[in-house]
Design a protein around this motif. Sequence first.
Motif, PDB file in Angstrom:
ATOM      1  N   ASP A   1      -2.233 -10.105  -8.725  1.00  0.00           N
ATOM      2  CA  ASP A   1      -3.541  -9.465  -8.564  1.00  0.00           C
ATOM      3  C   ASP A   1      -3.582  -8.042  -9.103  1.00  0.00           C
TER       4      ASP A   1
ATOM      5  N   THR B   1      -6.189  -6.700 -11.849  1.00  0.00           N
ATOM      6  CA  THR B   1      -7.135  -5.656 -11.438  1.00  0.00           C
ATOM      7  C   THR B   1      -7.079  -4.460 -12.369  1.00  0.00           C
TER       8      THR B   1
ATOM      9  N   SER C   1      -5.588  -5.312  -4.184  1.00  0.00           N
ATOM     10  CA  SER C   1      -6.328  -4.816  -5.347  1.00  0.00           C
ATOM     11  C   SER C   1      -7.107  -3.551  -5.014  1.00  0.00           C
TER      12      SER C   1
END
Length: 345
Positions: free
Chosen positions: A224, A228, A196
Motif C-alpha cells: 500500500d 500511495t 497509507s
Amino acid sequence: MSYFFLVDYFSQITVPEFKQNLMNLGWIKLIKKKQSFLLVQIDVPTFALNSLQFLKKSIWKHLFKCLKATPILVRIHITSNLSFLSTNNVNTGIKNVKNIILVVSGKGGVGKSTVAANLSLSLLNKGCKVGLLDADVYGPSIPTLFNLTSKISIFAQQENSNVSLEPIIRNGLKMMSIGFLVDTSTAMIWRGPVISSACLQLFHNVQWGDLDYLIVDMPPGTGDIHLTIAQKISVSGAVLISTPHNLAIADVIRIKSLLRKTNIDIFGYVENMSYFICQKCSAKHYIFNSSEKNNYLLNIPRIIDIPIHNNLNFLHSSFEYLSSFIGLATYKSQKSNTRNISILD
C-alpha cells in the motif's frame, strides 16, 4: 573568437568529482560575446559546491592560457542552483522540496536503510539541504541508525485545522519517522488505509521547509505504501538496493516492475554486500551470485558495488560516489548540450 572555440575551450575543463567536462555536464548557461567583451554564466548545482573552488581556478587558468594574446575583457559569473523537479507537490508540507528520491528494495535486510541514511549524509556534506523520511511504518530503522531510540520530543504546530510536526534535526539533517511517534517495541497492527494515511502525513504534515533532496527510506515489498506514494507524491526517481543473492534479485525484479508501471524513473541499483575484502590477503571474495548475471536479470544501470564491512568510515568513498551519481541523475541539465546554451553576439 568563435563560438566553436569557446565550446572547445569549456570541453577541456573536466570536473574530477564527476569525471565529465563542463559541456557534457550542461552547466554552461550563457555565453555573451561582443567585440572585446566576453560574459560566461555557469550554473553549478547545489550538490557540486565542493567543486566550486576547483572550477574557478581551472577556468581562469585555461582562459589565461588561451586568451593571453587577445585584448578582451572577460567576466565569469558562477551561480548555484538546483532546479525544481517535483513540480506537482504544491500546497503541502513538501511544496519547497526540489527532489524526492525513493530508496527501495523488494527484500528486507539488504541494507536499504543504511544506504538511505548514508546517501543523505553524503549529500548534506556536499552542501545540499537534505531531509530523510522513514516510510517503513511497520519496521522503522532510522531511529536506531541515528541512536534516537530513547524518548524524544516531537513538537507540533496547529494552524486552523491542520497540525504540522517539526522534524528532528541532527547536524543539519532533517528526519522524520513513525518510530519517533509510537512505541517501536510493540507491533504496528494497522490495516492498509491507516498505513497509507500515516505515510502521507509524514510527507504533508511535517515542516520540511526548503530542501534540495528528501530521501525516502521505503519499506520492503510492493504494498500500500508504494502505491500511495506513486499516486499521491511527485517523485524524481528511485534507487534500487539489492544483495547479489538470488532471493534478493527476484524481489528487486518485482519492485522494478512496480516502478515501471507507476511511471517512476529508476536511476539504477546499488549492489550492497557485494563482496568482502580479506584482511590477510586483501583479495575480494564474492560469496553470492555473479554480478554479470544480475546485470542481465535486472537490465538497469548498476551504480556501485558496496562491500561487507563493519566500519562505515571505510565505505565513505562509496557513498560519496553514490551521492554524486544521484546529484547528476536528478539535475535537469545533465543531458543538456550546446544547443540549449544562450549565445548572445
